[in-house]
Enzyme design. Structure first.
Site, PDB file in Angstrom:
ATOM      1  CE  LYS A  22      23.779 -50.071   2.833  1.00 21.21           C
ATOM      2  NZ  LYS A  22      22.336 -49.792   2.776  1.00 21.21           N
ATOM      3  NE  ARG A  97      24.106 -43.992   1.519  1.00 23.46           N
ATOM      4  CZ  ARG A  97      24.170 -44.629   2.711  1.00 23.46           C
ATOM      5  NH1 ARG A  97      25.309 -45.065   3.185  1.00 23.46           N
ATOM      6  NH2 ARG A  97      23.073 -44.827   3.399  1.00 23.46           N
ATOM      7  NE  ARG A 136      17.924 -48.637  11.421  1.00 18.81           N
ATOM      8  CZ  ARG A 136      18.714 -48.513  10.350  1.00 18.81           C
ATOM      9  NH1 ARG A 136      19.508 -49.502   9.989  1.00 18.81           N
ATOM     10  NH2 ARG A 136      18.696 -47.405   9.636  1.00 18.81           N
ATOM     11  NE  ARG A 169      20.311 -44.472  11.445  1.00 12.76           N
ATOM     12  CZ  ARG A 169      20.922 -45.081  10.429  1.00 12.76           C
ATOM     13  NH1 ARG A 169      21.559 -46.238  10.631  1.00 12.76           N
ATOM     14  NH2 ARG A 169      20.927 -44.567   9.222  1.00 12.76           N
ATOM     15  NE  ARG A 180      17.914 -43.174   5.656  1.00 20.66           N
ATOM     16  CZ  ARG A 180      17.814 -44.148   6.572  1.00 20.66           C
ATOM     17  NH1 ARG A 180      16.782 -44.181   7.407  1.00 20.66           N
ATOM     18  NH2 ARG A 180      18.734 -45.070   6.652  1.00 20.66           N
TER      19      ARG A 180
HETATM   20  P1  AMP Z   1      23.731 -45.376   6.876  1.00 16.83           P
HETATM   21  O1  AMP Z   1      24.042 -45.642   8.302  1.00 16.83           O
HETATM   22  O2  AMP Z   1      24.639 -46.099   5.918  1.00 16.83           O
HETATM   23  O3  AMP Z   1      22.264 -45.556   6.535  1.00 16.83           O
HETATM   24  O4  AMP Z   1      24.044 -43.819   6.623  1.00 16.83           O
HETATM   25  C1  AMP Z   1      23.333 -42.818   7.333  1.00 16.83           C
HETATM   26  C2  AMP Z   1      23.456 -41.479   6.642  1.00 16.83           C
HETATM   27  O5  AMP Z   1      24.843 -41.087   6.604  1.00 16.83           O
HETATM   28  C3  AMP Z   1      23.019 -41.437   5.188  1.00 16.83           C
HETATM   29  O6  AMP Z   1      21.614 -41.262   5.054  1.00 16.83           O
HETATM   30  C4  AMP Z   1      23.792 -40.217   4.688  1.00 16.83           C
HETATM   31  O7  AMP Z   1      23.232 -39.016   5.165  1.00 16.83           O
HETATM   32  C5  AMP Z   1      25.126 -40.397   5.386  1.00 16.83           C
HETATM   33  N1  AMP Z   1      26.050 -41.253   4.591  1.00 16.83           N
HETATM   34  C6  AMP Z   1      26.526 -42.482   4.932  1.00 16.83           C
HETATM   35  N2  AMP Z   1      27.337 -42.969   3.991  1.00 16.83           N
HETATM   36  C7  AMP Z   1      27.383 -42.017   3.017  1.00 16.83           C
HETATM   37  C8  AMP Z   1      28.036 -41.925   1.750  1.00 16.83           C
HETATM   38  N3  AMP Z   1      28.815 -42.925   1.282  1.00 16.83           N
HETATM   39  N4  AMP Z   1      27.860 -40.801   1.023  1.00 16.83           N
HETATM   40  C9  AMP Z   1      27.101 -39.772   1.464  1.00 16.83           C
HETATM   41  N5  AMP Z   1      26.432 -39.803   2.635  1.00 16.83           N
HETATM   42  C10 AMP Z   1      26.580 -40.909   3.412  1.00 16.83           C
END
Ligand code: AMP
Length: 226
Positions: A22, A97, A136, A169, A180
């Protein structure tokens, strides 16, 4: 090979499990469509780095790979969607989400006479997702993303763009990745049905070269009624 910029109002959400690409696709589409890329993950990581109240609330949750509360994320995204630069459209990455977040987004956009044009569901088999996330590496200074096998930096451990020290990360650790994916299946996948019922969902095969995946997405946007 990013191709020419395509300029028109388009409000997109990129959807899919962690690791389907994404962020990569949203970054490319940001240039191609000349629209802001809004990543809630990036917003949260910035808040954590800066030590804001939201960042302090989110840190442990993000590191565990769980979802932060809808109220916190909705406040962040609500403020972002009021800014001037999104009036011509936007590309959401990692939001919504949960079904609650999707409902919040609908209400917020409707209040401003706006609506989503499409939700792009990027699909990748789970074995490949695990390989992608486990390898990654990211640059905390400039946000560039690498992969130890598929897209290594020129100097090991150093960012090609800014020379920063690459990191894994915390939530890409192998034990957290599993969790996750479970969170995705339990809390996020139900959002697919929400958008499918509204006729907004478009499935895209996320396997292959990133530029090929971008081509598939652009073809879908160009034929929105498909
Ligand atoms: P990402 O970079 O999109 O993989 O997001 C990393 C982490 O941020 C996720 O595993 C969640 O802990 C948090 N996060 C990001 N976007 C959301 C969302 N829309 N709702 C809840 N937690 C989020």
């Amino acid at each position: 090979m990013s191709g020419p910029a395509i300029k028109r109002v388009v409000r997109l959400a990129l959807f899919g499990a962690p690791g389907v690409g994404k962020g990569t696709q949203a970054g490319t589409l940001e240039e191609r469509l000349d629209l802001p890329h809004i990543s809630t993950g990036d917003m949260l990581r910035a808040a954590i780095r800066e030590g804001t109240a939201e960042g302090q609330q989110a840190r442990a949750i993000v590191e565990r790979g769980e979802l932060v509360p809808d109220a916190l994320i909705s406040a962040l995204i609500g403020a972002r969607l009021e800014r001037e630069d999104v009036q011509e459209g936007f590309i959401l990455d990692g939001f919504p989400r949960t079904v609650g977040q999707a409902e919040y987004l609908d209400r917020t956009l409707e209040a401003g006479g706006r609506s989503l044009d499409a939700v792009i569901n990027i699909t990748v088999p789970e074995t490949e997702i695990i390989e992608r996330l486990g390898g990654r590496r990211v640059c905390p200074s400039c946000g560039a993303s690498y992969h130890v096998r598929f897209h290594p930096s020129m100097v090991e451990g150093r960012c090609d763009a800014c020379g920063g020290r690459l990191e894994q990360r915390a939530d890409d650790a192998s034990d957290v990745i599993r969790g996750r994916l479970e969170v995705y299946a339990r809390q996020t996948a139900p959002v697919l049905e929400y958008y499918r019922r509204r006729g907004l969902l478009r499935d895209v095969d996320g396997v292959g070269r990133p530029e090929d995946v971008t081509g598939r997405i652009v073809a879908l946007i160009a034929a929105p009624g498909r």
